[in-house]
Motif scaffolding. Structure first.
Motif, mmCIF file in Angstrom:
data_model
loop_
_atom_site.group_PDB
_atom_site.id
_atom_site.type_symbol
_atom_site.label_atom_id
_atom_site.label_comp_id
_atom_site.label_asym_id
_atom_site.label_seq_id
_atom_site.Cartn_x
_atom_site.Cartn_y
_atom_site.Cartn_z
ATOM 1 N N ILE A 186 0.853 -1.186 0.000
ATOM 2 C CA ILE A 186 0.000 0.000 0.000
ATOM 3 C C ILE A 186 0.889 1.236 0.000
ATOM 4 C CG2 ILE A 186 -1.747 1.303 1.297
ATOM 5 C CD1 ILE A 186 -2.632 -1.383 2.526
ATOM 6 N N LYS A 187 0.692 2.105 -0.974
ATOM 7 C CA LYS A 187 1.455 3.353 -1.047
ATOM 8 C C LYS A 187 0.777 4.412 -0.188
ATOM 9 C CE LYS A 187 4.478 4.469 -3.287
ATOM 10 N NZ LYS A 187 5.927 4.554 -2.918
ATOM 11 N N SER A 188 1.560 5.076 0.635
ATOM 12 C CA SER A 188 1.031 6.132 1.501
ATOM 13 C C SER A 188 1.944 7.337 1.422
ATOM 14 C CB SER A 188 0.922 5.641 2.943
ATOM 15 O OG SER A 188 0.378 6.640 3.776
ATOM 16 N N GLY A 189 1.640 8.246 0.512
ATOM 17 C CA GLY A 189 2.463 9.446 0.373
ATOM 18 C C GLY A 189 3.885 9.103 0.003
ATOM 19 N N THR A 190 4.824 9.394 0.904
ATOM 20 C CA THR A 190 6.237 9.201 0.605
ATOM 21 C C THR A 190 6.750 7.813 0.975
ATOM 22 O OG1 THR A 190 6.830 10.095 2.784
ATOM 23 C CG2 THR A 190 6.720 11.652 0.945
ATOM 24 N N TYR A 191 5.916 6.961 1.551
ATOM 25 C CA TYR A 191 6.408 5.651 1.985
ATOM 26 C C TYR A 191 5.434 4.545 1.606
ATOM 27 C CZ TYR A 191 3.170 5.893 5.999
ATOM 28 O OH TYR A 191 2.053 5.967 6.791
ATOM 29 N N SER A 192 5.887 3.298 1.789
ATOM 30 C CA SER A 192 5.067 2.138 1.462
ATOM 31 C C SER A 192 4.833 1.284 2.700
ATOM 32 C CB SER A 192 5.751 1.285 0.386
ATOM 33 O OG SER A 192 5.863 2.000 -0.822
ATOM 34 N N ILE A 193 3.681 0.628 2.721
ATOM 35 C CA ILE A 193 3.320 -0.298 3.791
ATOM 36 C C ILE A 193 3.271 -1.690 3.179
ATOM 37 C CG2 ILE A 193 1.594 -0.903 5.521
ATOM 38 C CD1 ILE A 193 0.579 2.148 4.952
ATOM 39 N N THR A 194 4.133 -2.576 3.628
ATOM 40 C CA THR A 194 4.192 -3.940 3.119
ATOM 41 C C THR A 194 3.531 -4.869 4.122
ATOM 42 O OG1 THR A 194 6.298 -3.450 2.030
ATOM 43 C CG2 THR A 194 5.709 -5.763 2.277
ATOM 44 N N ILE A 195 2.553 -5.647 3.669
ATOM 45 C CA ILE A 195 1.803 -6.546 4.547
ATOM 46 C C ILE A 195 1.915 -7.969 4.016
ATOM 47 C CG2 ILE A 195 -0.444 -7.056 5.587
ATOM 48 C CD1 ILE A 195 -1.271 -4.162 4.863
ATOM 49 N N GLY A 196 2.404 -8.877 4.839
ATOM 50 C CA GLY A 196 2.448 -10.265 4.417
ATOM 51 C C GLY A 196 3.657 -11.010 4.939
ATOM 52 N N HIS A 197 3.747 -12.276 4.586
ATOM 53 C CA HIS A 197 4.788 -13.151 5.123
ATOM 54 C C HIS A 197 6.154 -12.883 4.506
ATOM 55 C CE1 HIS A 197 1.773 -15.305 7.395
ATOM 56 N NE2 HIS A 197 1.033 -15.384 6.303
ATOM 57 N N GLN A 198 6.203 -12.086 3.446
ATOM 58 C CA GLN A 198 7.480 -11.709 2.843
ATOM 59 C C GLN A 198 7.963 -10.342 3.333
ATOM 60 O OE1 GLN A 198 9.193 -13.837 0.692
ATOM 61 N NE2 GLN A 198 7.572 -15.222 1.359
ATOM 62 N N ALA A 199 7.248 -9.752 4.283
ATOM 63 C CA ALA A 199 7.538 -8.375 4.703
ATOM 64 C C ALA A 199 8.965 -8.214 5.214
ATOM 65 C CB ALA A 199 6.541 -7.925 5.774
ATOM 66 N N LEU A 200 9.441 -9.146 6.038
ATOM 67 C CA LEU A 200 10.786 -9.005 6.599
ATOM 68 C C LEU A 200 11.865 -9.197 5.532
ATOM 69 C CD1 LEU A 200 10.452 -10.713 10.094
ATOM 70 C CD2 LEU A 200 10.079 -8.328 9.442
ATOM 71 N N LYS A 201 11.588 -10.028 4.539
ATOM 72 C CA LYS A 201 12.530 -10.162 3.424
ATOM 73 C C LYS A 201 12.625 -8.849 2.651
ATOM 74 C CE LYS A 201 12.221 -15.161 2.664
ATOM 75 N NZ LYS A 201 11.887 -16.248 1.701
ATOM 76 N N ASN A 202 11.491 -8.182 2.510
ATOM 77 C CA ASN A 202 11.486 -6.879 1.841
ATOM 78 C C ASN A 202 12.256 -5.842 2.646
ATOM 79 O OD1 ASN A 202 9.640 -8.291 0.224
ATOM 80 N ND2 ASN A 202 8.493 -6.440 -0.245
ATOM 81 N N LEU A 203 12.121 -5.897 3.974
ATOM 82 C CA LEU A 203 12.894 -5.003 4.834
ATOM 83 C C LEU A 203 14.383 -5.273 4.661
ATOM 84 C CD1 LEU A 203 13.434 -3.002 7.128
ATOM 85 C CD2 LEU A 203 12.844 -4.805 8.763
ATOM 86 N N SER A 204 14.757 -6.536 4.611
ATOM 87 C CA SER A 204 16.162 -6.896 4.422
ATOM 88 C C SER A 204 16.699 -6.334 3.107
ATOM 89 C CB SER A 204 16.317 -8.422 4.446
ATOM 90 O OG SER A 204 17.677 -8.787 4.309
ATOM 91 N N ALA A 205 15.889 -6.436 2.067
ATOM 92 C CA ALA A 205 16.305 -5.897 0.761
ATOM 93 C C ALA A 205 16.446 -4.388 0.817
ATOM 94 C CB ALA A 205 15.295 -6.310 -0.311
ATOM 95 N N PHE A 206 15.524 -3.723 1.532
ATOM 96 C CA PHE A 206 15.595 -2.263 1.687
ATOM 97 C C PHE A 206 16.890 -1.867 2.396
ATOM 98 C CE2 PHE A 206 15.022 1.357 4.527
ATOM 99 C CZ PHE A 206 14.656 2.355 3.642
ATOM 100 N N LEU A 207 17.212 -2.570 3.480
ATOM 101 C CA LEU A 207 18.419 -2.236 4.243
ATOM 102 C C LEU A 207 19.684 -2.484 3.432
ATOM 103 C CD1 LEU A 207 17.420 -3.696 7.734
ATOM 104 C CD2 LEU A 207 17.533 -1.281 7.080
ATOM 105 N N ALA A 208 19.659 -3.539 2.606
ATOM 106 C CA ALA A 208 20.838 -3.868 1.783
ATOM 107 C C ALA A 208 21.132 -2.769 0.777
ATOM 108 C CB ALA A 208 20.617 -5.202 1.074
ATOM 109 N N LYS A 209 20.089 -2.075 0.333
ATOM 110 C CA LYS A 209 20.270 -1.001 -0.665
ATOM 111 C C LYS A 209 20.548 0.348 -0.014
ATOM 112 C CE LYS A 209 16.288 -1.647 -2.622
ATOM 113 N NZ LYS A 209 15.122 -1.466 -3.525
ATOM 114 N N SER A 210 20.296 0.446 1.294
ATOM 115 C CA SER A 210 20.403 1.732 1.981
ATOM 116 C C SER A 210 21.840 2.009 2.423
ATOM 117 C CB SER A 210 19.475 1.767 3.199
ATOM 118 O OG SER A 210 18.133 1.542 2.802
ATOM 119 N N ARG A 211 22.085 3.265 2.770
ATOM 120 C CA ARG A 211 23.419 3.675 3.201
ATOM 121 C C ARG A 211 23.331 4.384 4.559
ATOM 122 N NH1 ARG A 211 24.476 0.506 0.074
ATOM 123 N NH2 ARG A 211 25.672 0.627 -1.879
ATOM 124 N N TYR A 212 22.729 3.726 5.513
ATOM 125 C CA TYR A 212 22.618 4.313 6.842
ATOM 126 C C TYR A 212 23.943 4.166 7.585
ATOM 127 C CZ TYR A 212 17.618 4.846 6.159
ATOM 128 O OH TYR A 212 16.390 5.230 5.688
#
Length: 357
Positions: free
Chosen positions: A4-30
């Motif tokens: 679900i798109k909400s303005g500037t961010y996305s809401i991921t719902i489901g059993h793959q959510a944590l895998k998506n978070l992992s992919a997000f962190l892998a691409k990020s430069r925090y």
């Protein structure tokens, strides 16, 4: 999985959510990563999160005590102190792993640290998944008043992993259902009818996705709470007062439990204001009583209730403002009510139990 798109961010719902978070962190430069949790999510949810997201293996964990009392200046100061002591800079990321208290406290602390760092919500309770972790409101309790201090700050993303619900006691699961019934009552008659008939048999992921979609639709029209978004406050003006008055007592209520009672009481206010019919009031009351079986409230001072309402964000001057249903599936806002009307509505709630005696 649902996205679900909400303005500037996305809401991921489901059993793959944590895998998506992992992919997000892998691409990020925090520059550094922090995880805020309480003692329960530390034990039951953090191991799953770290296993799923290798980038979090070296993250600094900040632990707070569970419960509403942690939504305070004191605990926010502890979060900020930890960030400062670790020299967290503007490119740090805070991940809020927990229920509504963690997401509110973590979002607030992140939004004020160095005038704002990124944060991500990973909700672990049904209340947070369906409501608290989305919408961009953060807040802490102050001077005995719920959410008196807060900010509007959007998360970088929200990742909802329904498996975390298996770690919840039944009481906390039911607590979250109250907000789902609320969003249906104020915005979607069809969803309300579905809840009446099959809420207990519907897959929680489906309920979460529907609730988040409805809330997101409203928030997108009014992100800063100037108009239509106020309908989401239905049940909360009275509910927050009840919650605050009972905090720390033997009769202490969870947030959703207090809002549930607030919805019934405020529905009677709507009836008094001739916004809804007696039939609608009866349906709302009977459905909520049947679904949640709330206990009778202890004797509360109406004066204490109205004193708290005067400090509510929705109050203007000395006029108490409410969001009240105009029919099942639709709601009005900024409706004034008097102390006498509030007292009458409380008496109605108590009478529901007298009728059963």
């Amino acid at each position: 999985m649902k996205l679900i798109k909400s303005g500037t961010y996305s809401i991921t719902i489901g059993h793959q959510a944590l895998k998506n978070l992992s992919a997000f962190l892998a691409k990020s430069r925090y520059s550094s990563l922090y995880i805020l949790c309480d003692e329960n999510t530390l034990q039951f949810c953090l191991p799953t999160l770290v296993i799923s997201c290798k980038a979090l293996a070296q993250a600094q964990v900040i632990e707070i005590e569970s419960g509403e009392s942690s939504k305070s200046m004191e605990f926010s100061a502890q979060v900020l102190q930890t960030l400062a002591e670790n020299n967290a800079d503007k490119k740090a990321l805070l991940i809020n792993l927990g229920g509504g208290v963690v997401s509110d406290l973590g979002g607030f602390s992140a939004s004020v640290y160095k005038r704002g760092i990124d944060f991500i919500n990973v909700p672990t309770s049904l209340l947070a998944m369906a409501d608290a972790s989305v919408g961009g409101k953060t807040g802490i309790d102050f001077a005995g008043v719920k959410n008196l201090v807060g900010t509007f700050a959007q998360p970088k993303a929200v990742y909802i992993y329904p498996e975390f619900l298996k770690t919840l006691p039944q009481r906390h699961f039911i607590n979250g259902l109250a907000e789902i019934y609320k969003i249906a009552l104020v915005s979607d008659l069809k969803f309300w009818n579905e809840l009446k008939d099959q809420a207990k048999t519907t897959d929680p992921e489906t309920l979460i996705a529907k609730s988040v979609s409805l809330k997101n639709k409203i928030v997108s029209k009014d992100p800063f709470d100037h108009g239509i978004r106020k309908i989401l406050n239905f049940g909360h003006t009275i509910g927050h007062a009840i919650e605050s008055l009972l905090l720390g007592s033997e009769s202490e209520l969870l947030h959703g439990e207090a809002v549930l009672r607030g919805m019934i009481i405020e529905s009677h206010l709507a009836f008094q204001k001739k916004l809804i019919t007696k039939k609608a009031l009866s349906e709302i009351s009977s459905v909520l009583l049947s679904a949640f079986k709330p206990q009778i409230l202890p004797d509360l001072s109406i004066q204490a209730v109205t004193d708290l309402i005067r400090n509510d964000k929705k109050t203007t001057g000395n006029k108490s403002k409410f969001s009240l249903p105009v029919k099942i599936g639709a709601c009005s806002f900024d409706v004034e009510a008097t102390e006498q009307q509030i007292q009458k509505a409380f008496l109605y709630y108590q009478s529901l139990y007298n009728d059963k005696a």
